[in-house]
Design a protein around this motif. Structure first.
Motif, PDB file in Angstrom:
ATOM      1  N   ARG A  12      25.338  58.218   9.312  1.00 58.41           N
ATOM      2  CA  ARG A  12      26.644  57.902   9.068  1.00 58.41           C
ATOM      3  C   ARG A  12      26.447  57.134   7.589  1.00 58.41           C
ATOM      4  O   ARG A  12      25.493  56.498   7.316  1.00 58.41           O
ATOM      5  CB  ARG A  12      26.936  56.524  10.315  1.00 58.41           C
ATOM      6  CG  ARG A  12      27.164  57.189  11.199  1.00 58.41           C
ATOM      7  CD  ARG A  12      27.737  56.182  12.416  1.00 58.41           C
ATOM      8  NE  ARG A  12      26.724  55.191  12.389  1.00 58.41           N
ATOM      9  CZ  ARG A  12      26.857  53.808  13.075  1.00 58.41           C
ATOM     10  NH1 ARG A  12      28.246  53.938  13.684  1.00 58.41           N
ATOM     11  NH2 ARG A  12      26.157  52.894  13.019  1.00 58.41           N
ATOM     12  N   GLN A  13      27.647  57.529   6.942  1.00 61.23           N
ATOM     13  CA  GLN A  13      27.858  56.701   5.551  1.00 61.23           C
ATOM     14  C   GLN A  13      29.182  55.984   5.408  1.00 61.23           C
ATOM     15  O   GLN A  13      30.069  56.676   6.015  1.00 61.23           O
ATOM     16  CB  GLN A  13      27.854  57.807   4.577  1.00 61.23           C
ATOM     17  CG  GLN A  13      26.399  58.567   4.453  1.00 61.23           C
ATOM     18  CD  GLN A  13      26.368  59.503   3.040  1.00 61.23           C
ATOM     19  OE1 GLN A  13      27.561  59.897   2.867  1.00 61.23           O
ATOM     20  NE2 GLN A  13      25.367  60.013   2.769  1.00 61.23           N
ATOM     21  N   ARG A  15      32.036  55.407   3.726  1.00 65.58           N
ATOM     22  CA  ARG A  15      32.637  55.967   2.426  1.00 65.58           C
ATOM     23  C   ARG A  15      34.387  55.587   2.577  1.00 65.58           C
ATOM     24  O   ARG A  15      34.708  55.619   3.791  1.00 65.58           O
ATOM     25  CB  ARG A  15      32.411  57.186   2.425  1.00 65.58           C
ATOM     26  CG  ARG A  15      30.917  57.605   2.428  1.00 65.58           C
ATOM     27  CD  ARG A  15      30.449  57.358   0.928  1.00 65.58           C
ATOM     28  NE  ARG A  15      28.991  57.647   0.616  1.00 65.58           N
ATOM     29  CZ  ARG A  15      28.609  58.552  -0.126  1.00 65.58           C
ATOM     30  NH1 ARG A  15      29.387  59.494  -0.939  1.00 65.58           N
ATOM     31  NH2 ARG A  15      27.390  58.629  -0.495  1.00 65.58           N
ATOM     32  N   TYR A  33      33.095  54.684  10.336  1.00 64.04           N
ATOM     33  CA  TYR A  33      31.580  54.317  10.523  1.00 64.04           C
ATOM     34  C   TYR A  33      31.359  53.537  11.732  1.00 64.04           C
ATOM     35  O   TYR A  33      30.278  53.904  12.279  1.00 64.04           O
ATOM     36  CB  TYR A  33      31.525  53.064   9.328  1.00 64.04           C
ATOM     37  CG  TYR A  33      30.043  52.811   9.114  1.00 64.04           C
ATOM     38  CD1 TYR A  33      29.145  53.711   8.725  1.00 64.04           C
ATOM     39  CD2 TYR A  33      29.706  51.500   9.868  1.00 64.04           C
ATOM     40  CE1 TYR A  33      27.738  53.335   8.381  1.00 64.04           C
ATOM     41  CE2 TYR A  33      28.326  51.552   9.689  1.00 64.04           C
ATOM     42  CZ  TYR A  33      27.091  52.262   9.094  1.00 64.04           C
ATOM     43  OH  TYR A  33      25.965  51.730   8.929  1.00 64.04           O
ATOM     44  N   GLU A  70      34.561  58.944  -0.893  1.00 64.79           N
ATOM     45  CA  GLU A  70      33.838  60.186  -0.205  1.00 64.79           C
ATOM     46  C   GLU A  70      34.022  61.137  -0.914  1.00 64.79           C
ATOM     47  O   GLU A  70      35.149  61.598  -1.737  1.00 64.79           O
ATOM     48  CB  GLU A  70      34.638  60.544   1.086  1.00 64.79           C
ATOM     49  CG  GLU A  70      34.382  61.580   1.985  1.00 64.79           C
ATOM     50  CD  GLU A  70      34.890  61.537   3.316  1.00 64.79           C
ATOM     51  OE1 GLU A  70      34.168  61.402   4.322  1.00 64.79           O
ATOM     52  OE2 GLU A  70      35.792  62.116   3.423  1.00 64.79           O
TER      53      GLU A  70
END
Length: 104
Positions: A12-13, A15, A33, A70
């Motif tokens: 998971r990021q 963004r 997130y 993103e």
């Protein structure tokens, strides 16, 4: 060395997405997130801002500055899973069914 194990989804990021944004995408990114509805995150931002007299509202522009955008070529969210991999739904959706009652 090449791994031949089961493929893992990308991590998971945090963004800010280019779609599904109201102002800057901060609430949408935080919601994605933590796997919660972005509307809930927006309500929490608003209520916290009101309860603290606007001081907590300073967190929004700070997060806007710190959370990266993103990339345009990023895959759709949630990230696609490899074919044949089994997943469990994390949010009740149209294809999910309620759990079966316990057998006595």
């Amino acid at each position: 060395m090449t791994s031949t194990g089961t493929p893992r989804p990308p991590y998971r990021q945090l963004r800010r997405p280019t779609t599904d944004r109201m102002i800057a995408g901060v609430a949408s990114g935080v919601g994605r997130y933590f796997n919660v509805d972005p509307t809930l995150v927006r309500v929490v931002f608003a209520v916290t801002g009101l309860l603290t007299g606007g001081i907590a509202a300073l967190a929004y522009p700070i997060m806007w500055f710190l959370i990266p955008v993103e990339p345009a070529d990023a895959p759709a969210w949630p990230h696609p899973v490899a074919p044949g991999a089994t997943t469990t739904p994390t949010w009740p959706g149209p294809g999910s069914q309620p759990p079966a009652p316990p057998v006595r």
